[in-house]
Write an enzyme that holds these catalytic residues in place. Structure first.
Site, PDB file in Angstrom:
ATOM      1  N   SER A 158      16.681   2.623   8.730  1.00 40.09           N
ATOM      2  CA  SER A 158      16.731   2.212   7.318  1.00 40.09           C
ATOM      3  C   SER A 158      15.991   3.236   6.459  1.00 40.09           C
ATOM      4  CB  SER A 158      16.072   0.848   7.126  1.00 40.09           C
ATOM      5  OG  SER A 158      16.983  -0.180   7.385  1.00 40.09           O
ATOM      6  N   LYS A 168       9.381  -3.057   2.592  1.00 40.60           N
ATOM      7  CA  LYS A 168      10.666  -3.047   3.295  1.00 40.60           C
ATOM      8  C   LYS A 168      10.757  -4.225   4.242  1.00 40.60           C
ATOM      9  CE  LYS A 168      14.374  -0.543   4.216  1.00 40.60           C
ATOM     10  NZ  LYS A 168      15.190  -1.747   4.164  1.00 40.60           N
ATOM     11  N   LYS A 201       4.804  -2.981  11.798  1.00 36.86           N
ATOM     12  CA  LYS A 201       5.915  -2.223  12.397  1.00 36.86           C
ATOM     13  C   LYS A 201       6.050  -0.852  11.734  1.00 36.86           C
ATOM     14  CE  LYS A 201       9.238  -5.020  13.178  1.00 36.86           C
ATOM     15  NZ  LYS A 201      10.427  -5.895  13.088  1.00 36.86           N
ATOM     16  N   HIS A 232       0.846  -1.208   0.000  1.00 37.51           N
ATOM     17  CA  HIS A 232       0.000   0.000   0.000  1.00 37.51           C
ATOM     18  C   HIS A 232       0.871   1.244   0.000  1.00 37.51           C
ATOM     19  CE1 HIS A 232       1.068  -0.446   4.176  1.00 37.51           C
ATOM     20  NE2 HIS A 232       0.620   0.757   4.439  1.00 37.51           N
ATOM     21  N   ASP A 279       5.330   5.055  11.878  1.00 34.79           N
ATOM     22  CA  ASP A 279       5.147   6.049  10.806  1.00 34.79           C
ATOM     23  C   ASP A 279       6.293   6.061   9.804  1.00 34.79           C
ATOM     24  OD1 ASP A 279       2.650   7.047  11.690  1.00 34.79           O
ATOM     25  OD2 ASP A 279       3.670   8.144  13.280  1.00 34.79           O
ATOM     26  N   LYS A 285       9.798  -9.392   3.578  1.00 35.75           N
ATOM     27  CA  LYS A 285      10.874 -10.103   4.285  1.00 35.75           C
ATOM     28  C   LYS A 285      11.447 -11.166   3.367  1.00 35.75           C
ATOM     29  CE  LYS A 285      12.824 -10.189   8.399  1.00 35.75           C
ATOM     30  NZ  LYS A 285      13.028  -9.030   9.304  1.00 35.75           N
TER      31      LYS A 285
END
Ligand code: NAD
Length: 473
Positions: free
Chosen positions: A365, A72, A96, A67, A101, A108
């Site tokens: 990250s 990530k 997470k 979305h 935010d 994964k």
């Protein structure tokens, strides 16, 4: 709420926990299903020549949600990885990112391998080949899917993956953003390596700033002097334990590793334990501590704070009633199973969930990815300017008061933040803000009885908002 006698799979465990939040929010079954379901999972098998013989390796990459793009999530190299685990971890990434935010979807990856059995050169060839498979099949790029380190991977693997992507896409000006957790000299960001462990500590510090929560957990105020047991002295566990030992004055009374547990009621020096592991490849033989080969028993040591930082399913229905801590901070992903979560809750042990506690890694990250797209180090433009303004302010104060400023004032005021300062500040802010969002739900919603459900409520509310905005529902 036990579903049957068989242990739940990792993804079932996560989904049952998410169900609690979905029922608090009264989300209909169809929407609930679509929130929990992984969009896609790819399995790749590829041959690599090792010592003149062909070996076939198998890996997965799963996208739970897109979305927001990119999706990530880390890539783990481990002797036990499977599709269910990768999908469970991908879904945790979605929740997470929403909690802290970070504007990414969840993904994964995992490669079935025991890295300790291969040379550096072998690992490089295997990693590059795995990366090529993912890139070619659309599961790795700065715009759509961005991996990071996880168990068994680090800066080294991220550098190899970046270089592989660059070779295949030399025209992509943003190629550095194809993975995060890279070495600083190759597009990484200062503070990423320590970020997850540091984020765990920022979460613990914020908990201790909330006196009512500390009291509910049955603890006395103040982090200093608290007894801590930590499982796993890898990337996450090492930095968390080191900061608690060296900066917060906690007593690290036990460190559990693969080969056993070290115990010292007076507190272990984390840096010394790490040096011992680096030298001897084991915690065995560390002076000034009792050693037991029964590592799992270390989880049952009485302490104030228990930090599982190794892997999933460490606290299960088998040992949950023997855990003697006041509060658990889940630094690893999924260390407490759904059944164990119920038992611990009934026993009054407070749990801060993985989806919040270890979100420091993805937060930094995100900073790294933004830095890669901006093609400039954070602080580069304003650092000296801020330093000069500080000097002018101090001069003005000295002129107005007629007094010479003290040395500490010069040090603190005549200073411009560098990249590491900014990363730590952004991380601290994120962990504090997110804690308050969880707490708001926990303390105001009568149907929410624990921080895990609060965390999933926060995540699902944000996810549904974004799905509604883009018209999925
Ligand atoms: P790592 O490989 O660096 O460290 C894991 C450590 O746990 C190693 O020292 C290993 O020896 C130890 N260990 C493994 N099995 C154990 C067992 N049964 N008992 C005791 N110790 C054991 O991995 P990491 O990156 O520190 O990740 C640890 C956990 O944190 C994983 O669940 C991972 O998914 C999660 N996590 C990592 C990051 C990150 O940035 N690295 C971010 C978020 C979550």
């Amino acid at each position: 709420m036990e579903k049957n006698n068989k242990s739940l799979s990792f993804s079932e465990s996560v989904n049952y926990m998410v169900d609690r939040a979905l029922s608090v929010l009264n989300v209909d079954p169809g929407t609930s299903n679509s929130i929990k379901t992984c969009n896609s999972t790819i399995k790749v098998s590829f041959p690599v020549e090792i010592n003149g013989k062909i070996e076939v390796f198998t890996g997965w990459r799963s996208v739970h949600s897109d979305h927001r793009l990119p999706s990530k999530g880390g890539i783990r190299f481990a002797p036990i990885v499977n599709e269910d685990e990768v999908e469970a971890l991908a879904s945790l990434m979605t929740y997470k990112c929403a909690i802290v935010d970070v504007p990414f979807g969840g993904s994964k990856g995992g490669l079935l391998i025991d890295p300790s059995k291969y040379t550096r050169d072998d690992m490089q060839r295997i990693t590059r080949r795995f990366a090529r498979e993912l890139i070619r099949k659309g599961y790795l790029s700065p715009a759509t899917n961005v991996p990071a380190p996880d168990m068994g991977t680090g800066e080294r693997e991220m550098a190899w993956i970046t270089d592989t992507y660059k070779q295949l896409h030399p025209e992509d000006i943003n190629y550095l953003g194809c993975v995060t957790g890279k070495p600083v000299a190759h597009g990484g960001i200062r503070g990423r390596t320590e970020a997850t462990g540091r984020g765990v500590v920022y979460a613990i510090r914020e908990f201790f700033r909330n006196a009512d929560d500390v009291q509910s957990a049955g603890l006395k105020p103040g982090l200093g002097g608290k007894t801590v047991v930590i499982q796993g002295l890898g990337n996450v566990g090492y930095y968390a334990a080191k900061l608690l030992d060296e900066e917060d004055g906690c007593k690290i009374i036990a460190i559990i590793e693969r080969d056993g547990v070290l115990i010292n009621e007076e507190g272990l020096r984390v840096e010394d334990v790490r040096k011992h592991i680096n030298e001897h490849k084991t915690i065995k033989g560390f002076p000034d501590a009792k050693f037991s080969e029964d590592g799992a028993s270390g989880l049952e040591i009485e302490c104030d704070i228990l930090i599982p930082a190794a892997m999933e399913a460490q606290i299960t229905k088998e040992n949950a009633d023997k855990i003697k801590t006041k509060v658990i901070f889940e630094a690893a992903n999924g260390p407490v199973t759904f059944e164990a979560d119920d038992i611990l809750h009934q026993r009054g042990i407070m749990i801060f969930p993985d989806a919040y506690v270890n979100a420091g890694g993805v937060t930094v990250s995100y900073f790294e990815w933004v830095r890669n797209l901006a093609h400039i180090r954070f602080g580069r433009m304003e650092r000296r300017h801020d330093e000069m303004r500080g000097a002018h302010m101090l001069q003005a104060l000295e002129t107005l008061t007629g007094k010479q400023s003290e040395a500490w004032m010069q040090k603190e005021l005549v200073y411009g933040a560098d990249e590491l300062d900014l990363v730590r500040s952004g991380l601290d802010d994120t962990m504090r803000n997110s804690y308050q969002q969880l707490k708001e739900v926990y303390s105001t919603n009568d149907d929410v009885h624990d921080f895990r459900t609060a965390a999933y409520v926060v995540a699902i509310q944000k996810l549904m908002r974004s799905y509604i905005d883009i018209g999925i529902y």
